[in-house]
Design a protein around this motif. Sequence first.
Motif, mmCIF file in Angstrom:
data_model
loop_
_atom_site.group_PDB
_atom_site.id
_atom_site.type_symbol
_atom_site.label_atom_id
_atom_site.label_comp_id
_atom_site.label_asym_id
_atom_site.label_seq_id
_atom_site.Cartn_x
_atom_site.Cartn_y
_atom_site.Cartn_z
ATOM 1 N N UNK A 225 0.830 -1.207 0.000
ATOM 2 C CA UNK A 225 0.000 0.000 0.000
ATOM 3 C C UNK A 225 0.865 1.258 0.000
ATOM 4 N N UNK A 226 1.925 1.265 0.765
ATOM 5 C CA UNK A 226 2.816 2.425 0.842
ATOM 6 C C UNK A 226 3.441 2.717 -0.521
ATOM 7 N N UNK A 227 3.984 1.672 -1.151
ATOM 8 C CA UNK A 227 4.633 1.869 -2.451
ATOM 9 C C UNK A 227 3.624 2.256 -3.526
ATOM 10 N N UNK A 228 2.451 1.659 -3.492
ATOM 11 C CA UNK A 228 1.430 1.994 -4.486
ATOM 12 C C UNK A 228 0.920 3.423 -4.292
ATOM 13 N N UNK A 229 0.799 3.873 -3.049
ATOM 14 C CA UNK A 229 0.366 5.249 -2.778
ATOM 15 C C UNK A 229 1.360 6.241 -3.388
ATOM 16 N N UNK A 230 2.653 5.981 -3.165
ATOM 17 C CA UNK A 230 3.683 6.873 -3.718
ATOM 18 C C UNK A 230 3.627 6.893 -5.245
ATOM 19 N N UNK A 231 3.466 5.723 -5.845
ATOM 20 C CA UNK A 231 3.450 5.631 -7.313
ATOM 21 C C UNK A 231 2.216 6.315 -7.897
ATOM 22 N N UNK A 232 1.050 6.088 -7.318
ATOM 23 C CA UNK A 232 -0.182 6.690 -7.835
ATOM 24 C C UNK A 232 -0.157 8.209 -7.687
ATOM 25 N N UNK A 233 0.307 8.681 -6.554
ATOM 26 C CA UNK A 233 0.374 10.137 -6.338
ATOM 27 C C UNK A 233 1.357 10.793 -7.301
ATOM 28 N N UNK A 234 2.442 10.079 -7.600
ATOM 29 C CA UNK A 234 3.414 10.597 -8.572
ATOM 30 C C UNK A 234 2.777 10.727 -9.959
ATOM 31 N N UNK A 235 2.030 9.716 -10.382
ATOM 32 C CA UNK A 235 1.382 9.742 -11.698
ATOM 33 C C UNK A 235 0.288 10.807 -11.764
ATOM 34 N N UNK A 236 -0.394 11.018 -10.651
ATOM 35 C CA UNK A 236 -1.425 12.064 -10.606
ATOM 36 C C UNK A 236 -0.780 13.447 -10.719
ATOM 37 N N UNK A 237 0.346 13.641 -10.015
ATOM 38 C CA UNK A 237 1.054 14.925 -10.092
ATOM 39 C C UNK A 237 1.540 15.206 -11.512
ATOM 40 N N UNK A 238 1.964 14.144 -12.195
ATOM 41 C CA UNK A 238 2.454 14.287 -13.574
ATOM 42 C C UNK A 238 1.299 14.434 -14.569
ATOM 43 N N UNK A 239 0.049 14.345 -14.053
ATOM 44 C CA UNK A 239 -1.154 14.459 -14.873
ATOM 45 C C UNK A 239 -1.265 13.371 -15.941
ATOM 46 N N UNK A 240 -0.666 12.222 -15.642
ATOM 47 C CA UNK A 240 -0.804 11.073 -16.545
ATOM 48 C C UNK A 240 -2.098 10.313 -16.263
ATOM 49 N N UNK A 241 -2.555 10.386 -14.999
ATOM 50 C CA UNK A 241 -3.790 9.707 -14.635
ATOM 51 C C UNK A 241 -4.671 10.665 -13.838
ATOM 52 N N UNK A 242 -5.962 10.351 -13.776
ATOM 53 C CA UNK A 242 -6.932 11.193 -13.073
ATOM 54 C C UNK A 242 -6.799 11.025 -11.558
ATOM 55 N N UNK A 243 -7.242 12.054 -10.811
ATOM 56 C CA UNK A 243 -7.233 11.946 -9.349
ATOM 57 C C UNK A 243 -8.373 11.061 -8.839
ATOM 58 N N UNK A 244 -9.196 10.537 -9.759
ATOM 59 C CA UNK A 244 -10.206 9.542 -9.394
ATOM 60 C C UNK A 244 -9.653 8.118 -9.443
ATOM 61 N N UNK A 245 -8.375 7.992 -9.770
ATOM 62 C CA UNK A 245 -7.747 6.670 -9.865
ATOM 63 C C UNK A 245 -7.704 6.001 -8.485
ATOM 64 N N UNK A 246 -7.700 4.687 -8.476
ATOM 65 C CA UNK A 246 -7.771 3.929 -7.230
ATOM 66 C C UNK A 246 -6.861 2.690 -7.263
ATOM 67 N N UNK A 247 -6.513 2.229 -6.064
ATOM 68 C CA UNK A 247 -5.858 0.929 -5.867
ATOM 69 C C UNK A 247 -6.886 0.040 -5.174
ATOM 70 N N UNK A 248 -7.242 -1.077 -5.810
ATOM 71 C CA UNK A 248 -8.303 -1.945 -5.288
ATOM 72 C C UNK A 248 -7.714 -3.311 -4.913
ATOM 73 N N UNK A 249 -7.790 -3.639 -3.633
ATOM 74 C CA UNK A 249 -7.333 -4.944 -3.144
ATOM 75 C C UNK A 249 -8.521 -5.898 -3.128
ATOM 76 N N UNK A 250 -8.324 -7.098 -3.692
ATOM 77 C CA UNK A 250 -9.394 -8.108 -3.712
ATOM 78 C C UNK A 250 -9.066 -9.170 -2.672
ATOM 79 N N UNK A 251 -9.895 -9.266 -1.661
ATOM 80 C CA UNK A 251 -9.671 -10.261 -0.614
ATOM 81 C C UNK A 251 -10.299 -11.586 -1.030
ATOM 82 N N UNK A 252 -9.440 -12.568 -1.293
ATOM 83 C CA UNK A 252 -9.899 -13.863 -1.805
ATOM 84 C C UNK A 252 -10.050 -14.867 -0.657
ATOM 85 N N UNK A 253 -10.952 -14.552 0.274
ATOM 86 C CA UNK A 253 -11.220 -15.479 1.378
ATOM 87 C C UNK A 253 -10.045 -15.684 2.307
#
Length: 322
Positions: free
Chosen positions: A22-50
Amino acid sequence: MKNTLYVVIPCYNEQEVLSETAKQMKDKMEQLIRQKKISDLSRVVFINDGSKDNTWQMICKLHQDNPLFSGINLSKNRGHQNALLAGLMTVKEYADMVISMDADLQDDINAIDQMVDKYLAGCDIVYGVRSKRKTDSFFKRFTAEAFYRIMNHLGANTVFNHADYRLMSKRALEGLAQFKEVNLFLRGIVPMIGYPSDIVTYERKERFAGESKYPLKKMLALALEGITSLSIKPIRLITGLGFMVFFVSIAMLIYILVRFFMGATVVGWASVAVSVWAIGGLLLLSIGVVGEYIGKIYLETKERPRFIVESFLEEEHKQGHQ
């Protein structure tokens, strides 16, 4: 701005690695948002498989603390491929592009930048391909590479050294939704979709923490699943073996008749024993392969759900898209 990116990450008992992921993904997503490559509506979705540990509780806490994180909780353990499909199909209506990856951080998250660049350049599917496996043991490296070669040889069209780290556009996800197989092998199904595609190479890292969810036994099961759900080549190989045994038996018949007319009527027991064991083994193998296909047909005709979503931590984001 469009270009909303969702990253879906299947999780099964990943409490040891989840915080760092989560920490590394937060840094990466925020970096891409700052660079305006992706929207600020972007998300990281964890799927809990039981999961049987605290994975889901940790996902809920991440979502509570930061809206960047979301979570999907499956009703029970469905296996990695079904969990991954659950994530892709659940988020496809909100995302312009979706990246799938594992939670163990072995796949380099810095490759996401190149994947997004290739999407922006017009690619619908971008495959993450492992350029090196220095961290793997010789046995793991040998069996993994043999896995891809055997799969392709037996008719399953896969991308060599690509697992499930890939980017797919909304259009590609809509194409994937049309594949209704219950027996899932996404590494073979995704290349069937078509559309412009490319690859991004990266060096595979060591698992950050926890144990691998794909030991040799599961890799072999995945290979069998992939071959029998995507190709009928094994049955054709059996047909070829059947013809070969038939021609050998004709040759043996001619040999025995020649020996008979020459007066040598005593036949050695060894050749008979070997023939019986060889044909018996071939028959059992053939029945087993055909049975595997019949089992696949049985499961497909039942049309059971491939996954059931118990909860999706994204209600407020849904409203934002309406």
